[in-house]
Design a protein around this motif. Structure first.
Motif, mmCIF file in Angstrom:
data_model
loop_
_atom_site.group_PDB
_atom_site.id
_atom_site.type_symbol
_atom_site.label_atom_id
_atom_site.label_comp_id
_atom_site.label_asym_id
_atom_site.label_seq_id
_atom_site.Cartn_x
_atom_site.Cartn_y
_atom_site.Cartn_z
ATOM 1 N N LEU A 207 0.833 -1.207 0.000
ATOM 2 C CA LEU A 207 0.000 0.000 0.000
ATOM 3 C C LEU A 207 0.866 1.255 0.000
ATOM 4 C CD1 LEU A 207 -2.775 1.348 0.163
ATOM 5 C CD2 LEU A 207 -2.563 1.278 2.654
ATOM 6 N N ILE A 208 1.973 1.231 0.761
ATOM 7 C CA ILE A 208 2.856 2.394 0.799
ATOM 8 C C ILE A 208 3.437 2.676 -0.579
ATOM 9 C CG2 ILE A 208 5.054 3.261 1.695
ATOM 10 C CD1 ILE A 208 4.419 1.790 4.310
ATOM 11 N N LEU A 209 3.868 1.618 -1.282
ATOM 12 C CA LEU A 209 4.449 1.793 -2.610
ATOM 13 C C LEU A 209 3.402 2.303 -3.607
ATOM 14 C CD1 LEU A 209 6.701 -1.396 -2.797
ATOM 15 C CD2 LEU A 209 7.468 0.975 -2.544
ATOM 16 N N LEU A 210 2.202 1.728 -3.548
ATOM 17 C CA LEU A 210 1.138 2.186 -4.434
ATOM 18 C C LEU A 210 0.773 3.635 -4.137
ATOM 19 C CD1 LEU A 210 -1.182 -0.958 -4.483
ATOM 20 C CD2 LEU A 210 -0.007 0.038 -6.448
ATOM 21 N N ALA A 211 0.608 3.942 -2.838
ATOM 22 C CA ALA A 211 0.238 5.311 -2.450
ATOM 23 C C ALA A 211 1.306 6.305 -2.892
ATOM 24 C CB ALA A 211 0.024 5.386 -0.940
ATOM 25 N N LEU B 152 0.631 9.362 -5.314
ATOM 26 C CA LEU B 152 0.883 10.719 -4.832
ATOM 27 C C LEU B 152 1.820 11.477 -5.765
ATOM 28 C CD1 LEU B 152 1.207 10.078 -0.994
ATOM 29 C CD2 LEU B 152 -0.629 11.307 -2.159
ATOM 30 N N ILE B 153 2.780 10.763 -6.376
ATOM 31 C CA ILE B 153 3.639 11.406 -7.380
ATOM 32 C C ILE B 153 2.783 11.866 -8.555
ATOM 33 C CG2 ILE B 153 5.464 11.008 -9.081
ATOM 34 C CD1 ILE B 153 6.733 9.083 -7.013
ATOM 35 N N LYS B 154 1.869 11.012 -8.986
ATOM 36 C CA LYS B 154 1.023 11.338 -10.137
ATOM 37 C C LYS B 154 0.046 12.462 -9.817
ATOM 38 C CE LYS B 154 -1.508 9.151 -13.891
ATOM 39 N NZ LYS B 154 -0.652 9.841 -14.866
ATOM 40 N N THR B 155 -0.367 12.580 -8.548
ATOM 41 C CA THR B 155 -1.277 13.662 -8.170
ATOM 42 C C THR B 155 -0.545 14.963 -7.880
ATOM 43 O OG1 THR B 155 -1.172 13.051 -5.826
ATOM 44 C CG2 THR B 155 -2.925 12.062 -7.135
ATOM 45 N N SER C 29 -5.646 18.432 -16.508
ATOM 46 C CA SER C 29 -6.037 18.782 -15.144
ATOM 47 C C SER C 29 -7.360 18.149 -14.750
ATOM 48 C CB SER C 29 -6.135 20.304 -15.013
ATOM 49 O OG SER C 29 -6.583 20.660 -13.727
ATOM 50 N N ALA C 30 -8.340 18.217 -15.636
ATOM 51 C CA ALA C 30 -9.692 17.789 -15.274
ATOM 52 C C ALA C 30 -9.852 16.274 -15.277
ATOM 53 C CB ALA C 30 -10.711 18.419 -16.230
ATOM 54 N N VAL C 31 -9.181 15.570 -16.184
ATOM 55 C CA VAL C 31 -9.444 14.141 -16.368
ATOM 56 C C VAL C 31 -8.238 13.272 -15.996
ATOM 57 C CG1 VAL C 31 -10.151 12.362 -18.001
ATOM 58 C CG2 VAL C 31 -11.118 14.663 -18.176
ATOM 59 N N VAL C 32 -7.091 13.532 -16.629
ATOM 60 C CA VAL C 32 -5.936 12.643 -16.469
ATOM 61 C C VAL C 32 -5.478 12.581 -15.017
ATOM 62 C CG1 VAL C 32 -3.549 12.229 -17.157
ATOM 63 C CG2 VAL C 32 -5.221 13.011 -18.850
ATOM 64 N N SER C 33 -5.516 13.715 -14.312
ATOM 65 C CA SER C 33 -5.057 13.738 -12.920
ATOM 66 C C SER C 33 -5.945 12.912 -12.001
ATOM 67 C CB SER C 33 -5.002 15.178 -12.412
ATOM 68 O OG SER C 33 -6.300 15.748 -12.334
ATOM 69 N N LYS C 34 -7.161 12.587 -12.448
ATOM 70 C CA LYS C 34 -8.098 11.845 -11.584
ATOM 71 C C LYS C 34 -7.824 10.341 -11.578
ATOM 72 C CE LYS C 34 -9.960 15.664 -10.685
ATOM 73 N NZ LYS C 34 -9.055 16.427 -11.542
ATOM 74 N N VAL C 35 -7.035 9.874 -12.537
ATOM 75 C CA VAL C 35 -6.703 8.444 -12.557
ATOM 76 C C VAL C 35 -6.046 8.039 -11.248
ATOM 77 C CG1 VAL C 35 -5.337 6.667 -13.698
ATOM 78 C CG2 VAL C 35 -6.502 8.415 -15.067
ATOM 79 N N ALA C 36 -5.093 8.843 -10.798
ATOM 80 C CA ALA C 36 -4.408 8.545 -9.537
ATOM 81 C C ALA C 36 -5.362 8.619 -8.350
ATOM 82 C CB ALA C 36 -3.241 9.507 -9.342
ATOM 83 N N MET C 37 -6.341 9.512 -8.415
ATOM 84 C CA MET C 37 -7.315 9.629 -7.319
ATOM 85 C C MET C 37 -8.116 8.338 -7.173
ATOM 86 S SD MET C 37 -7.122 12.625 -5.846
ATOM 87 C CE MET C 37 -5.419 12.104 -5.863
ATOM 88 N N GLY D 68 -7.205 5.398 -8.229
ATOM 89 C CA GLY D 68 -6.287 4.360 -7.773
ATOM 90 C C GLY D 68 -6.060 4.420 -6.275
ATOM 91 N N LEU D 69 -5.890 5.627 -5.754
ATOM 92 C CA LEU D 69 -5.686 5.806 -4.313
ATOM 93 C C LEU D 69 -6.931 5.404 -3.530
ATOM 94 C CD1 LEU D 69 -3.413 6.829 -2.466
ATOM 95 C CD2 LEU D 69 -4.472 9.102 -2.568
ATOM 96 N N LEU D 70 -8.100 5.742 -4.071
ATOM 97 C CA LEU D 70 -9.351 5.385 -3.393
ATOM 98 C C LEU D 70 -9.532 3.869 -3.347
ATOM 99 C CD1 LEU D 70 -12.703 7.251 -3.783
ATOM 100 C CD2 LEU D 70 -12.682 4.764 -3.750
ATOM 101 N N VAL D 71 -9.289 3.193 -4.469
ATOM 102 C CA VAL D 71 -9.431 1.737 -4.499
ATOM 103 C C VAL D 71 -8.418 1.078 -3.560
ATOM 104 C CG1 VAL D 71 -9.168 -0.304 -5.956
ATOM 105 C CG2 VAL D 71 -10.410 1.683 -6.816
ATOM 106 N N GLY D 72 -7.196 1.603 -3.548
ATOM 107 C CA GLY D 72 -6.180 1.047 -2.658
ATOM 108 C C GLY D 72 -6.557 1.153 -1.194
ATOM 109 N N THR D 73 -7.048 2.305 -0.782
ATOM 110 C CA THR D 73 -7.447 2.468 0.621
ATOM 111 C C THR D 73 -8.679 1.632 0.944
ATOM 112 O OG1 THR D 73 -8.708 4.467 0.028
ATOM 113 C CG2 THR D 73 -6.461 4.779 0.835
#
Length: 213
Positions: free
Chosen positions: A1-5, A9-12, A37-45, A47-52
């Motif tokens: 989880l730390i590595l994924l996060a 976080l780098i991508k966000t 800004s509107a779409v591509v940056s949300k991929v990481a969001m 991913g982070l939500l699914v990981g948590t």
């Protein structure tokens, strides 16, 4: 989880990982920056939500939520402060995107139903509002031939529709009632109060004020 996060976080462009953001946003084609800004940056969001979500559903007890919440709040404040001193409109909006994404990271860090609902609410708001602002900036750069605020005086009379769209988007982005940004930030502050995250709440209020400026 730390590595994924860490990767997400780098991508966000979270605080400390944000060095790539301004160059990417400011040098991309003016119209495509809205997509970044509107779409591509949300991929990481997502991913982070699914990981948590997977982490909290497992048998492992996590103590990282508070740290992730602080990263989100520090990102929000840092982005707002760096945006405040920009004269280049695309650089300002890039740092503003960093600040707004910090709110989403904080909401995800709550690792609760209300936190995740708030995160998705903030994602939807940021997708629509920041797309408006970046597309308006693209229009201004095309019409005026400059990216500097010092060259934009008197444009309310020349471009009234663009002016109205930008004003509405700015109110929504800064979290003022009655537009969508207020609902998302109210939910976030309420959820943090329920978790007794009092200092992050203070940082969030400061960031909201600076973001409005």
């Amino acid at each position: 989880l730390i590595l994924l996060a860490t990767g997400f976080l780098i991508k966000t462009a979270a605080a400390g990982f944000h060095v790539w953001l301004v160059g990417a946003y400011s040098e991309a084609d003016d119209d495509f920056t809205a997509m970044l800004s509107a779409v591509v940056s949300k991929v990481a969001m997502f991913g982070l939500l699914v990981g948590t979500y997977i982490a909290i559903r497992s048998d492992v007890t996590l103590e990282l939520a508070h740290a992730l919440g602080w990263i989100g709040m520090l990102t929000t404040v840092a982005g707002a402060l760096m945006a405040l001193k920009q004269d280049d409109i695309k650089r300002l909006l890039a740092y503003s995107s960093m600040s707004q994404i910090g709110y989403i990271v904080t909401a995800i860090a709550l690792m609760s139903h209300i936190g995740w609902v708030t995160a998705l609410y903030l994602v939807a708001n940021h997708m629509s509002v920041k797309a408006i602002l970046f597309l308006a900036a693209a229009g201004l750069i095309l019409r005026i031939g400059s990216r500097n605020f010092s060259d934009y005086g008197g444009l309310a009379r020349k471009l009234p529709i663009t002016f109205a769209a930008v004003v509405i988007a700015m109110i929504a982005m800064s979290g003022l009632p009655p537009l969508t940004g207020f609902g998302g930030k109210w939910l976030l502050l309420t959820a943090m109060m329920e978790r007794q995250w009092y200092w992050p709440v203070v940082f969030g209020l400061v960031a909201t004020f600076v973001g409005f400026l």
